[in-house]
Design a protein around this motif. Structure first.
Motif, PDB file in Angstrom:
ATOM      1  N   THR A  68     -27.373  41.316   7.755  1.00  0.00           N
ATOM      2  CA  THR A  68     -29.089  42.603   7.187  1.00  0.00           C
ATOM      3  C   THR A  68     -29.732  41.196   7.461  1.00  0.00           C
ATOM      4  OG1 THR A  68     -27.462  42.771   5.246  1.00  0.00           O
ATOM      5  CG2 THR A  68     -29.628  42.028   4.371  1.00  0.00           C
ATOM      6  N   ALA A  69     -31.296  41.503   7.748  1.00  0.00           N
ATOM      7  CA  ALA A  69     -32.684  40.800   8.042  1.00  0.00           C
ATOM      8  C   ALA A  69     -33.504  41.129   6.693  1.00  0.00           C
ATOM      9  CB  ALA A  69     -32.683  40.588   9.397  1.00  0.00           C
ATOM     10  N   LEU A  70     -34.289  39.717   6.763  1.00  0.00           N
ATOM     11  CA  LEU A  70     -35.121  39.827   5.787  1.00  0.00           C
ATOM     12  C   LEU A  70     -36.312  39.369   6.484  1.00  0.00           C
ATOM     13  CD1 LEU A  70     -36.261  39.271   2.852  1.00  0.00           C
ATOM     14  CD2 LEU A  70     -35.346  36.911   2.767  1.00  0.00           C
ATOM     15  N   LEU A  71     -37.184  39.715   6.287  1.00  0.00           N
ATOM     16  CA  LEU A  71     -38.277  40.032   6.949  1.00  0.00           C
ATOM     17  C   LEU A  71     -39.614  39.755   6.001  1.00  0.00           C
ATOM     18  CD1 LEU A  71     -38.120  42.259   9.426  1.00  0.00           C
ATOM     19  CD2 LEU A  71     -37.911  40.384   9.760  1.00  0.00           C
ATOM     20  N   VAL A  72     -40.921  38.462   5.627  1.00  0.00           N
ATOM     21  CA  VAL A  72     -42.266  38.150   5.105  1.00  0.00           C
ATOM     22  C   VAL A  72     -43.112  38.050   5.696  1.00  0.00           C
ATOM     23  CG1 VAL A  72     -42.214  36.590   2.624  1.00  0.00           C
ATOM     24  CG2 VAL A  72     -39.896  36.803   3.918  1.00  0.00           C
ATOM     25  N   HIS A  73     -44.210  38.611   5.793  1.00  0.00           N
ATOM     26  CA  HIS A  73     -45.185  38.989   5.917  1.00  0.00           C
ATOM     27  C   HIS A  73     -46.417  37.488   5.534  1.00  0.00           C
ATOM     28  CE1 HIS A  73     -46.960  40.180   2.552  1.00  0.00           C
ATOM     29  NE2 HIS A  73     -46.176  40.463   1.778  1.00  0.00           N
ATOM     30  N   GLY A  74     -47.729  37.728   6.181  1.00  0.00           N
ATOM     31  CA  GLY A  74     -48.607  36.754   5.791  1.00  0.00           C
ATOM     32  C   GLY A  74     -49.321  37.379   4.770  1.00  0.00           C
ATOM     33  N   LEU A  75     -50.007  36.194   4.959  1.00  0.00           N
ATOM     34  CA  LEU A  75     -51.753  36.507   3.592  1.00  0.00           C
ATOM     35  C   LEU A  75     -52.282  37.909   4.534  1.00  0.00           C
ATOM     36  CD1 LEU A  75     -53.072  35.833   1.317  1.00  0.00           C
ATOM     37  CD2 LEU A  75     -54.320  33.959   2.836  1.00  0.00           C
ATOM     38  N   MET A  76     -52.767  39.205   3.776  1.00  0.00           N
ATOM     39  CA  MET A  76     -53.479  39.670   3.679  1.00  0.00           C
ATOM     40  C   MET A  76     -52.836  41.049   4.814  1.00  0.00           C
ATOM     41  SD  MET A  76     -56.987  38.137   5.636  1.00  0.00           S
ATOM     42  CE  MET A  76     -57.548  39.682   5.664  1.00  0.00           C
ATOM     43  N   ARG A  79     -30.531  46.632  16.415  1.00  0.00           N
ATOM     44  CA  ARG A  79     -29.906  45.628  17.005  1.00  0.00           C
ATOM     45  C   ARG A  79     -28.445  44.915  16.174  1.00  0.00           C
ATOM     46  NH1 ARG A  79     -31.574  40.948  21.306  1.00  0.00           N
ATOM     47  NH2 ARG A  79     -33.819  41.978  21.744  1.00  0.00           N
ATOM     48  N   GLY A  80     -27.820  46.124  14.921  1.00  0.00           N
ATOM     49  CA  GLY A  80     -26.735  46.199  14.370  1.00  0.00           C
ATOM     50  C   GLY A  80     -27.279  45.780  13.067  1.00  0.00           C
ATOM     51  N   TYR A  81     -28.620  45.516  12.402  1.00  0.00           N
ATOM     52  CA  TYR A  81     -29.718  44.756  11.047  1.00  0.00           C
ATOM     53  C   TYR A  81     -29.638  45.447  10.082  1.00  0.00           C
ATOM     54  CZ  TYR A  81     -29.245  40.560  12.578  1.00  0.00           C
ATOM     55  OH  TYR A  81     -29.266  38.993  14.090  1.00  0.00           O
ATOM     56  N   ARG A  82     -29.100  45.940   9.009  1.00  0.00           N
ATOM     57  CA  ARG A  82     -30.186  46.264   8.036  1.00  0.00           C
ATOM     58  C   ARG A  82     -31.015  45.355   7.674  1.00  0.00           C
ATOM     59  NH1 ARG A  82     -29.888  45.407   2.292  1.00  0.00           N
ATOM     60  NH2 ARG A  82     -30.740  47.656   0.839  1.00  0.00           N
ATOM     61  N   VAL A  83     -32.368  46.065   8.257  1.00  0.00           N
ATOM     62  CA  VAL A  83     -33.517  44.806   7.930  1.00  0.00           C
ATOM     63  C   VAL A  83     -34.066  45.190   6.086  1.00  0.00           C
ATOM     64  CG1 VAL A  83     -35.549  44.143   9.054  1.00  0.00           C
ATOM     65  CG2 VAL A  83     -33.443  45.106  10.225  1.00  0.00           C
ATOM     66  N   VAL A  84     -34.677  43.877   5.864  1.00  0.00           N
ATOM     67  CA  VAL A  84     -35.396  44.371   4.624  1.00  0.00           C
ATOM     68  C   VAL A  84     -36.235  43.728   4.426  1.00  0.00           C
ATOM     69  CG1 VAL A  84     -35.623  44.618   1.866  1.00  0.00           C
ATOM     70  CG2 VAL A  84     -33.444  45.215   3.135  1.00  0.00           C
ATOM     71  N   ALA A  85     -37.880  44.655   4.111  1.00  0.00           N
ATOM     72  CA  ALA A  85     -39.128  43.746   4.405  1.00  0.00           C
ATOM     73  C   ALA A  85     -39.802  44.007   2.735  1.00  0.00           C
ATOM     74  CB  ALA A  85     -39.900  44.355   5.798  1.00  0.00           C
ATOM     75  N   VAL A  86     -40.117  42.713   2.837  1.00  0.00           N
ATOM     76  CA  VAL A  86     -41.067  42.855   0.933  1.00  0.00           C
ATOM     77  C   VAL A  86     -42.205  42.830   1.559  1.00  0.00           C
ATOM     78  CG1 VAL A  86     -39.085  41.306   0.166  1.00  0.00           C
ATOM     79  CG2 VAL A  86     -41.225  39.993   1.145  1.00  0.00           C
ATOM     80  N   ASP A  87     -43.181  43.425   0.010  1.00  0.00           N
ATOM     81  CA  ASP A  87     -44.978  42.802  -0.137  1.00  0.00           C
ATOM     82  C   ASP A  87     -44.559  42.230  -1.047  1.00  0.00           C
ATOM     83  OD1 ASP A  87     -45.180  45.127   1.528  1.00  0.00           O
ATOM     84  OD2 ASP A  87     -45.870  46.926   0.268  1.00  0.00           O
ATOM     85  N   LEU A  88     -45.287  41.122  -0.539  1.00  0.00           N
ATOM     86  CA  LEU A  88     -45.347  40.026  -1.335  1.00  0.00           C
ATOM     87  C   LEU A  88     -46.195  40.204  -2.224  1.00  0.00           C
ATOM     88  CD1 LEU A  88     -46.109  36.727   1.586  1.00  0.00           C
ATOM     89  CD2 LEU A  88     -43.612  37.557  -0.319  1.00  0.00           C
ATOM     90  N   ARG A  89     -46.565  39.611  -3.438  1.00  0.00           N
ATOM     91  CA  ARG A  89     -47.474  39.616  -4.848  1.00  0.00           C
ATOM     92  C   ARG A  89     -48.561  40.000  -4.353  1.00  0.00           C
ATOM     93  NH1 ARG A  89     -47.203  36.043  -9.719  1.00  0.00           N
ATOM     94  NH2 ARG A  89     -44.709  36.658  -9.802  1.00  0.00           N
ATOM     95  N   GLY A  90     -49.253  40.904  -4.960  1.00  0.00           N
ATOM     96  CA  GLY A  90     -50.741  40.873  -4.401  1.00  0.00           C
ATOM     97  C   GLY A  90     -51.076  41.438  -2.447  1.00  0.00           C
ATOM     98  N   HIS A  91     -49.678  41.925  -2.806  1.00  0.00           N
ATOM     99  CA  HIS A  91     -50.054  42.647  -1.410  1.00  0.00           C
ATOM    100  C   HIS A  91     -49.492  43.980  -1.577  1.00  0.00           C
ATOM    101  CE1 HIS A  91     -50.932  38.545  -0.662  1.00  0.00           C
ATOM    102  NE2 HIS A  91     -50.835  38.589   0.611  1.00  0.00           N
ATOM    103  N   GLY A  92     -49.684  45.308  -0.118  1.00  0.00           N
ATOM    104  CA  GLY A  92     -49.267  46.226  -0.663  1.00  0.00           C
ATOM    105  C   GLY A  92     -48.866  46.852  -1.868  1.00  0.00           C
ATOM    106  N   ALA A  93     -48.033  47.793  -2.045  1.00  0.00           N
ATOM    107  CA  ALA A  93     -46.892  48.247  -2.772  1.00  0.00           C
ATOM    108  C   ALA A  93     -46.858  47.126  -4.581  1.00  0.00           C
ATOM    109  CB  ALA A  93     -46.245  49.538  -2.914  1.00  0.00           C
TER     110      ALA A  93
END
Length: 235
Positions: A14-22, A38-52
């Motif tokens: 598992t890989a976790l991805l965390v975006h930047g401001l805006m 490359r064989g990962y289950r990739v989880v990307a978040v929307d931080l509070r105030g961003h995206g959905a």
């Protein structure tokens, strides 16, 4: 707050991805699938105030601690890899001890918001709400059309009160004192948030340091191949 997430791949790691401001999870639209290959289950978040994801009631609910608590609540602990960009790197550093990834990557981390004439100014970011697609294209000539479209929509959805919350941290020492887990810092060239002197300081504290020559702050979009190459041995 439970965050909105998106997943690529079904791998055993598992890989976790965390975006930047805006931004939001779409900033990883190329990197997420590349990790999945490359064989990962990739989880990307929307931080509070961003995206959905949900919104705070005001700037007082957009502190680094709030973001970090959300991250811990929303994603499983013990992933193999966690990557944070800019604000996402600040958030990841605040949550890394509780999340316990095997490895962490901090891309051009916002661990110092400046002071004096070069101080962080929330109003400069808030003006970003007025960015048109054409302006984003001019500012980021190396981005793909898909990245330009995603950025334009992410900025439209972004809660600008997040910028005002960060302004209160101007001049504050946010540098991590040590890497809780094996950690790599990937820098733009030049890096605005991490000066050469501060890069040496981080290296002395035990962080690996790699620079992507010629890349801007959003390293993974400005030079995708260079960013992936910089992670050799880490992904």
């Amino acid at each position: 707050m439970r965050l909105h997430t998106i997943t690529w791949g079904t791998g055993d790691r598992t890989a976790l991805l965390v975006h930047g401001l805006m931004a939001d999870h779409r900033t990883w639209r190329r990197f997420g699938p590349a990790l999945a290959e490359r064989g990962y289950r990739v989880v990307a978040v929307d931080l509070r105030g961003h995206g959905a994801s949900g919104r705070g009631a005001g700037p007082g609910e957009y502190r680094p601690e709030d973001y970090a608590d959300d991250l811990v609540e929303s994603v499983p602990a013990g992933c193999e890899l966690a990557v944070g960009h800019s604000l996402g790197a600040l958030v990841l550093a605040r949550a890394v001890e509780r999340l316990g990834p095997l490895r962490a990557v901090y891309s051009d981390p916002a661990w110092h918001l400046g002071a004096g004439p070069a101080a962080y100014r929330a109003e400069l970011f808030v003006r970003g709400k007025r960015l048109t697609r054409e302006m984003i294209r001019r500012l980021n000539p190396d981005w793909t059309e898909e990245d330009v479209d995603a950025e334009a929509d992410a900025v439209r959805m972004w809660d600008e009160r997040t910028a005002y919350a960060l302004e209160e941290l101007t001049g504050t020492d946010l540098w991590p004192v040590r890497p809780v887990v094996p950690s790599l810092v990937v820098l733009a060239d030049p890096s605005l948030p991490v000066s050469p002197g501060n890069a040496r300081m981080l290296a002395e504290r035990g962080f690996g340091i790699r620079t992507v020559t010629g890349a801007g702050h959003t390293v993974h979009r400005d030079d995708f191949d260079g960013f992936v190459s910089a992670l050799d041995g880490w992904i």
